[in-house]
Design a protein around this motif. Structure first.
Motif, PDB file in Angstrom:
ATOM      1  N   UNK A  72       0.833  -1.206   0.000  1.00 38.95           N
ATOM      2  CA  UNK A  72       0.000   0.000   0.000  1.00 38.95           C
ATOM      3  C   UNK A  72       0.871   1.261   0.000  1.00 38.95           C
ATOM      4  N   UNK A  73       1.923   1.230   0.773  1.00 39.37           N
ATOM      5  CA  UNK A  73       2.799   2.398   0.883  1.00 39.37           C
ATOM      6  C   UNK A  73       3.535   2.673  -0.427  1.00 39.37           C
ATOM      7  N   UNK A  74       3.959   1.627  -1.106  1.00 36.82           N
ATOM      8  CA  UNK A  74       4.630   1.802  -2.402  1.00 36.82           C
ATOM      9  C   UNK A  74       3.698   2.503  -3.384  1.00 36.82           C
ATOM     10  N   UNK A  75       2.449   2.024  -3.468  1.00 34.70           N
ATOM     11  CA  UNK A  75       1.482   2.644  -4.364  1.00 34.70           C
ATOM     12  C   UNK A  75       1.188   4.077  -3.930  1.00 34.70           C
ATOM     13  N   UNK A  76       1.054   4.294  -2.635  1.00 37.74           N
ATOM     14  CA  UNK A  76       0.800   5.636  -2.106  1.00 37.74           C
ATOM     15  C   UNK A  76       1.896   6.604  -2.527  1.00 37.74           C
ATOM     16  N   UNK A  77       3.159   6.220  -2.334  1.00 40.59           N
ATOM     17  CA  UNK A  77       4.261   7.132  -2.647  1.00 40.59           C
ATOM     18  C   UNK A  77       4.375   7.403  -4.143  1.00 40.59           C
ATOM     19  N   UNK A  78       4.128   6.390  -4.953  1.00 44.33           N
ATOM     20  CA  UNK A  78       4.161   6.597  -6.402  1.00 44.33           C
ATOM     21  C   UNK A  78       3.115   7.631  -6.822  1.00 44.33           C
ATOM     22  N   UNK A  79       1.908   7.471  -6.319  1.00 53.22           N
ATOM     23  CA  UNK A  79       0.836   8.401  -6.659  1.00 53.22           C
ATOM     24  C   UNK A  79       1.087   9.792  -6.091  1.00 53.22           C
ATOM     25  N   UNK A 123      -6.956   7.742   2.339  1.00 55.66           N
ATOM     26  CA  UNK A 123      -8.184   7.012   2.670  1.00 55.66           C
ATOM     27  C   UNK A 123      -8.289   5.689   1.912  1.00 55.66           C
ATOM     28  N   UNK A 124      -8.093   5.744   0.589  1.00 52.61           N
ATOM     29  CA  UNK A 124      -8.416   4.580  -0.224  1.00 52.61           C
ATOM     30  C   UNK A 124      -7.206   3.715  -0.604  1.00 52.61           C
ATOM     31  N   UNK A 125      -5.999   4.225  -0.409  1.00 51.74           N
ATOM     32  CA  UNK A 125      -4.801   3.402  -0.653  1.00 51.74           C
ATOM     33  C   UNK A 125      -4.218   2.920   0.672  1.00 51.74           C
ATOM     34  N   UNK A 126      -4.029   3.840   1.610  1.00 51.55           N
ATOM     35  CA  UNK A 126      -3.452   3.442   2.897  1.00 51.55           C
ATOM     36  C   UNK A 126      -4.496   2.884   3.862  1.00 51.55           C
ATOM     37  N   UNK A 127      -5.763   3.203   3.646  1.00 49.36           N
ATOM     38  CA  UNK A 127      -6.801   2.723   4.552  1.00 49.36           C
ATOM     39  C   UNK A 127      -6.927   3.542   5.812  1.00 49.36           C
ATOM     40  N   UNK A 128      -6.684   4.851   5.712  1.00 48.60           N
ATOM     41  CA  UNK A 128      -6.753   5.738   6.870  1.00 48.60           C
ATOM     42  C   UNK A 128      -8.045   6.547   6.849  1.00 48.60           C
ATOM     43  N   UNK A 129      -8.671   6.659   8.010  1.00 46.68           N
ATOM     44  CA  UNK A 129      -9.861   7.496   8.175  1.00 46.68           C
ATOM     45  C   UNK A 129      -9.475   8.763   8.919  1.00 46.68           C
ATOM     46  N   UNK A 130     -10.078   9.891   8.542  1.00 47.39           N
ATOM     47  CA  UNK A 130      -9.802  11.165   9.198  1.00 47.39           C
ATOM     48  C   UNK A 130     -11.053  11.591   9.955  1.00 47.39           C
ATOM     49  N   UNK A 131     -10.889  11.867  11.246  1.00 55.34           N
ATOM     50  CA  UNK A 131     -11.989  12.291  12.109  1.00 55.34           C
ATOM     51  C   UNK A 131     -11.644  13.669  12.674  1.00 55.34           C
ATOM     52  N   UNK A 132     -12.612  14.590  12.620  1.00 58.28           N
ATOM     53  CA  UNK A 132     -12.420  15.930  13.181  1.00 58.28           C
ATOM     54  C   UNK A 132     -13.418  16.128  14.312  1.00 58.28           C
ATOM     55  N   UNK A 133     -12.898  16.283  15.518  1.00 59.26           N
ATOM     56  CA  UNK A 133     -13.735  16.495  16.701  1.00 59.26           C
ATOM     57  C   UNK A 133     -13.767  17.992  17.005  1.00 59.26           C
ATOM     58  N   UNK A 134     -14.879  18.628  16.714  1.00 58.54           N
ATOM     59  CA  UNK A 134     -14.987  20.068  16.876  1.00 58.54           C
ATOM     60  C   UNK A 134     -14.979  20.747  15.517  1.00 58.54           C
TER      61      UNK A 134
END
Length: 243
Positions: A9-16, A55-66
């Motif tokens: 996933x990280x390889x694809x992320x960095x290329x993009x 979100x879609x390559x690394x699988x990370x969700x971002x949450x904003x509280x406030x």
């Protein structure tokens, strides 16, 4: 197996990301003599693309509280990785971010950063550099832009809570605007100085607004506690004991 998946996933992320960074930087520089608004657009597209692949390559969700209002105040962010620096153009419409002077020497990117309106931080420049930063900050506030400062001065591994750099106190006193601290825990999924990134949730937690005019020690203590609100509960206590 988990590491292998994260590595791929990280390889694809960095290329993009490298490809998009190149396109966005060149596009922003090409538009320098034509349209300031177009330069801002390229920067925002770059930041949005980064969030998309997180979100879609690394699988990370971002949450904003406030809520982070797009108003002329001083935001102080916890700095755990490059993640929150790249995010600024989509967290705000047109933020004025304090950035290390050496970053402006990067070919193409540095030119676009100056035109976009980032504020160089020259730690060895003395009073002259401080006056230049203050002037740039006041000009940005006059245009209604929020200021963004990473008051620890460098990326800090998750769980650590160093003292704020002296520059924060100077800006707080001389600008006379409210301060909004923001905690971030990006260092877990998006660790600093590590090539492999991990799936997970990255949270922003917006702290209570700190009014101008407080004594330096009180303002620093309140900001430091707020930006470390997502650290393990014992981390700040251990840091205070060590100091």
């Amino acid at each position: 197996m988990r590491y292998t998946i994260a590595l791929l996933r990280s390889i694809l992320f960095w290329l993009l990301f490298v490809l998009m960074s190149s396109v966005a930087s060149i596009g922003a520089v090409v538009m320098l003599p034509i349209s300031h608004r177009a330069t801002i657009w390229f920067v925002r597209v770059w930041a949005r693309f980064h969030r998309l692949i997180c979100r879609f390559v690394l699988g990370q969700r971002i949450v904003i509280e406030g809520a982070m209002s797009d108003t002329p105040v001083l935001y102080v962010f916890k700095h755990e990785s490059a993640f929150e620096t790249i995010e600024q153009p989509i967290l705000f419409r047109h933020p004025a971010v304090f950035a290390k002077e050496e970053l402006f020497a990067i070919p193409v990117w540095g030119q676009a950063a100056r035109f976009y309106g980032l504020i160089p931080v020259d730690r060895d420049g003395g009073g002259k550099a401080m006056r230049a930063m203050l002037g740039a900050a006041k000009a940005a506030l006059a245009k209604g832009r929020p200021l963004v400062l990473f008051a620890e001065g460098t990326r800090v591994p998750h769980g650590q809570a160093p003292q704020l750099r002296p520059g924060f106190a100077g800006m707080y006193r001389l600008l006379g605007v409210p301060v909004i601290p923001v905690a971030v825990d990006s260092g877990v999924a998006y660790p600093p100085r590590r090539w492999v990134k991990w799936p997970g949730t990255i949270t922003y937690r917006i702290g209570e607004t700190i009014p101008p005019g407080l004594p330096r020690e009180e303002a620093e203590e309140r900001v430091r506690a707020a930006i470390n609100a997502l650290n393990p509960p014992e981390a700040l206590l251990e840091s205070n004991v060590a100091l």
